[in-house]
Design an enzyme around this catalytic site. Structure first.
Site, PDB file in Angstrom:
ATOM      1  N   CYS A 134      18.719 -17.477 -14.401  1.00 53.39           N
ATOM      2  CA  CYS A 134      19.857 -16.702 -13.886  1.00 53.39           C
ATOM      3  C   CYS A 134      21.050 -17.587 -13.538  1.00 53.39           C
ATOM      4  CB  CYS A 134      19.451 -15.908 -12.651  1.00 53.39           C
ATOM      5  SG  CYS A 134      18.104 -14.775 -12.937  1.00 53.39           S
ATOM      6  N   HIS A 274      25.459 -13.815  -8.151  1.00 52.79           N
ATOM      7  CA  HIS A 274      24.406 -13.335  -9.056  1.00 52.79           C
ATOM      8  C   HIS A 274      23.931 -11.969  -8.559  1.00 52.79           C
ATOM      9  CE1 HIS A 274      21.110 -13.075 -11.678  1.00 52.79           C
ATOM     10  NE2 HIS A 274      20.180 -13.343 -10.783  1.00 52.79           N
ATOM     11  N   ASN A 304      19.533  -6.799 -12.485  1.00 52.88           N
ATOM     12  CA  ASN A 304      19.642  -8.242 -12.691  1.00 52.88           C
ATOM     13  C   ASN A 304      19.602  -8.524 -14.192  1.00 52.88           C
ATOM     14  OD1 ASN A 304      19.255 -10.998 -12.869  1.00 52.88           O
ATOM     15  ND2 ASN A 304      17.590 -11.096 -11.383  1.00 52.88           N
TER      16      ASN A 304
HETATM   17  N1  ACO Z   1       8.379   0.584  -5.629  1.00 55.35           N
HETATM   18  C1  ACO Z   1       7.669   0.828  -4.498  1.00 55.35           C
HETATM   19  N2  ACO Z   1       7.055  -0.131  -3.801  1.00 55.35           N
HETATM   20  C2  ACO Z   1       7.171  -1.393  -4.253  1.00 55.35           C
HETATM   21  C3  ACO Z   1       7.891  -1.715  -5.415  1.00 55.35           C
HETATM   22  C4  ACO Z   1       8.492  -0.657  -6.118  1.00 55.35           C
HETATM   23  N3  ACO Z   1       9.200  -0.852  -7.245  1.00 55.35           N
HETATM   24  N4  ACO Z   1       7.812  -3.034  -5.617  1.00 55.35           N
HETATM   25  C5  ACO Z   1       7.092  -3.550  -4.611  1.00 55.35           C
HETATM   26  N5  ACO Z   1       6.679  -2.550  -3.798  1.00 55.35           N
HETATM   27  C6  ACO Z   1       5.858  -2.637  -2.592  1.00 55.35           C
HETATM   28  C7  ACO Z   1       4.999  -3.866  -2.584  1.00 55.35           C
HETATM   29  O1  ACO Z   1       3.820  -3.656  -3.326  1.00 55.35           O
HETATM   30  C8  ACO Z   1       4.739  -4.028  -1.103  1.00 55.35           C
HETATM   31  O2  ACO Z   1       3.730  -3.141  -0.746  1.00 55.35           O
HETATM   32  P1  ACO Z   1       2.566  -3.604   0.291  1.00 55.35           P
HETATM   33  O3  ACO Z   1       3.295  -3.911   1.556  1.00 55.35           O
HETATM   34  O4  ACO Z   1       1.681  -2.415   0.339  1.00 55.35           O
HETATM   35  O5  ACO Z   1       1.953  -4.812  -0.348  1.00 55.35           O
HETATM   36  C9  ACO Z   1       6.025  -3.504  -0.465  1.00 55.35           C
HETATM   37  O6  ACO Z   1       6.709  -2.748  -1.472  1.00 55.35           O
HETATM   38  C10 ACO Z   1       6.964  -4.595   0.009  1.00 55.35           C
HETATM   39  O7  ACO Z   1       7.033  -5.590  -0.970  1.00 55.35           O
HETATM   40  P2  ACO Z   1       7.869  -6.888  -0.717  1.00 55.35           P
HETATM   41  O8  ACO Z   1       7.589  -7.863  -1.794  1.00 55.35           O
HETATM   42  O9  ACO Z   1       7.699  -7.298   0.701  1.00 55.35           O
HETATM   43  O10 ACO Z   1       9.347  -6.312  -0.889  1.00 55.35           O
HETATM   44  P3  ACO Z   1      10.679  -7.075  -0.660  1.00 55.35           P
HETATM   45  O11 ACO Z   1      11.400  -6.464   0.449  1.00 55.35           O
HETATM   46  O12 ACO Z   1      10.522  -8.564  -0.635  1.00 55.35           O
HETATM   47  O13 ACO Z   1      11.476  -6.715  -2.006  1.00 55.35           O
HETATM   48  C11 ACO Z   1      12.040  -7.671  -4.111  1.00 55.35           C
HETATM   49  C12 ACO Z   1      10.941  -7.090  -3.230  1.00 55.35           C
HETATM   50  C13 ACO Z   1      13.047  -6.581  -4.390  1.00 55.35           C
HETATM   51  C14 ACO Z   1      11.431  -8.162  -5.406  1.00 55.35           C
HETATM   52  C15 ACO Z   1      12.739  -8.834  -3.366  1.00 55.35           C
HETATM   53  O14 ACO Z   1      11.760  -9.697  -2.828  1.00 55.35           O
HETATM   54  C16 ACO Z   1      13.670  -9.629  -4.250  1.00 55.35           C
HETATM   55  O15 ACO Z   1      14.702  -9.155  -4.671  1.00 55.35           O
HETATM   56  N6  ACO Z   1      13.377 -10.912  -4.515  1.00 55.35           N
HETATM   57  C17 ACO Z   1      14.266 -11.812  -5.250  1.00 55.35           C
HETATM   58  C18 ACO Z   1      14.370 -11.546  -6.704  1.00 55.35           C
HETATM   59  C19 ACO Z   1      15.394 -12.469  -7.339  1.00 55.35           C
HETATM   60  O16 ACO Z   1      16.383 -12.810  -6.743  1.00 55.35           O
HETATM   61  N7  ACO Z   1      15.207 -12.926  -8.526  1.00 55.35           N
HETATM   62  C20 ACO Z   1      16.236 -13.817  -9.084  1.00 55.35           C
HETATM   63  C21 ACO Z   1      15.760 -14.658 -10.067  1.00 55.35           C
HETATM   64  S1  ACO Z   1      15.134 -13.790 -11.462  1.00 55.35           S
HETATM   65  C22 ACO Z   1      15.296 -14.890 -12.799  1.00 55.35           C
HETATM   66  O17 ACO Z   1      15.662 -16.007 -12.690  1.00 55.35           O
HETATM   67  C23 ACO Z   1      14.887 -14.349 -14.132  1.00 55.35           C
END
Ligand code: ACO
Length: 347
Positions: A134, A274, A304
């Site tokens: 990214c 980003h 993204n």
């Molecule tokens: N729908 C419903 N529930 C979901 C979903 C979904 N799509 N995805 C995850 N959950 C659930 C999880 O299973 C978890 O459930 P649990 O508590 O029963 O285990 C709960 O939601 C919370 O999950 P978290 O991982 O704590 O959620 P978080 O608030 O961290 O959000 C996310 C997840 C959106 C992925 C976030 O962590 C994020 O954006 N991370 C960064 C991503 C990024 O910046 N990537 C950039 C680089 S990508 C590249 O280089 C190609």
């Protein structure tokens, strides 16, 4: 005796300490392309256990674009490139170098840059791909800039392009809601009346390479029936750790870029981060002391798009009138690797 005029400079050009004899690297044109097909959160609700409410509240994403089966990364890149050439009034023959940043090239080789070269008819140019996930577009800007400043080339095309829909595991709700397809391009040239790209910070931390990766398809894990059955040709991500690292790295990179130019965040007209997650953008904006109205956001429409993300956003910011000649822009990115970067540009 008349007093010596004292004018405070608008900013420091960090490159001024090198003897470039007035040479600058400016963005002469930008362009972007997103596929026609819109995939909404409501549609994803039907295929994985998720909800529009969860996706919007946790990420800010409402929909993303998905390329057609016969529409490849090089096709999207070529569309964006043509639009950037049109804005810069550059002909294909003028292009000296094409750099494509992507983690979803059409194929491992030849490079997507070579395929784009053929599609836009820039037969005189050199061409290569660059992989910094990214963060790829800022890496490509900084690499392209070197060729302009050194007078090696006069016109460099920098592209970020992705067909992430081909490496997303559509059964994994943790990742499939986040990504989309698209491309953005910029033409770099020497423009004597502008400072252009003032500085670009690039960083990486290979110790965290296991936070976002795709195991299959390389020399470590070539495609086999087992690797396919094990779903190793799909992107995997440790979301929470990635989130924390992203906020920290983007803040540090942005502050370093501002420090080099000796400007305060309030001087930046438009911050283009980003577009991975609205909460990451808000956290970085807050840590930098930015006002919400300074920050450009389009992730609700595209999700993204990795290396294409800030390139598409830059194009939209320019063409929507958010950015005018002389404005200062701050681009800040983060991605797998881990990699990150920030750039300050006088438009
Ligand atoms: N729908 C419903 N529930 C979901 C979903 C979904 N799509 N995805 C995850 N959950 C659930 C999880 O299973 C978890 O459930 P649990 O508590 O029963 O285990 C709960 O939601 C919370 O999950 P978290 O991982 O704590 O959620 P978080 O608030 O961290 O959000 C996310 C997840 C959106 C992925 C976030 O962590 C994020 O954006 N991370 C960064 C991503 C990024 O910046 N990537 C950039 C680089 S990508 C590249 O280089 C190609």
């Amino acid at each position: 005796m008349s007093p010596i005029p004292t004018t405070t400079p608008k900013f420091i050009n960090p490159r001024a300490k090198f003897n470039f004899q007035g040479r600058t690297c400016s963005i002469a044109g930008v362009g972007s392309y997103v596929p026609a097909r819109v995939l909404t959160n409501a549609e994803l609700e039907k295929s994985v256990n998720t909800s529009n409410e969860w996706i919007v509240s946790r990420t800010g994403i409402k929909e993303r674009r998905i390329a057609a089966k016969d529409e490849f990364t090089s096709d999207m890149a070529a569309h964006a490139a043509r639009r950037a050439m049109e804005m810069a009034r550059v002909t294909p023959e003028q292009i000296d170098l094409i750099i494509v940043a992507s983690i979803t090239p059409d194929m491992p080789f030849p490079s997507t840059a070579c395929l784009v070269q053929q599609k836009i008819g820039a037969h005189r140019s050199a061409a290569f791909d660059l992989e910094a996930a990214c963060a790829g577009f800022i890496y490509a800007l900084e690499v392209g800039q070197q060729f302009i400043m050194s007078r090696t080339y006069d016109t460099v095309m920098v592209i970020g392009a992705e067909k992430l829909s081909t490496i997303v595991d559509w059964q994994d709700r943790n990742t499939c809601v986040l990504f989309g397809d698209g491309a953005g391009a910029a033409i770099l040239q020497n423009r004597p009346n502008s400072h252009g790209l003032l500085t670009a910070v690039m960083g990486a931390d290979g110790r965290k390479s296991d936070l976002i990766f795709m195991a299959g398809g390389g020399s470590r894990c070539p495609a086999t029936a087992d690797s396919i059955a094990g779903r190793r040709h799909y992107l995997k991500m440790e979301g929470k750790e990635t989130f924390k690292s992203a906020v920290q790295a983007m803040q540090t990179a942005a502050q370093e870029a501002l420090r080099r130019c000796q400007i305060d965040i309030s001087r930046i007209k438009c911050i283009i981060p980003h577009q991975a997650n609205r909460r990451i953008i808000d956290a970085v904006g807050e840590r930098l002391g930015a006002k919400p109205e300074q920050i450009f956001i389009n992730l609700h429409k595209y999700g993204n798009t990795s290396a294409a993300s800030v390139a598409i956003a830059l194009d939209e910011a320019v063409h929507s009138g958010r950015v005018q000649a002389g404005d200062l822009l701050l681009l800040v990115v983060f991605g797998a690797g881990l990699t990150w970067g920030a750039a300050v540009i006088e438009w």
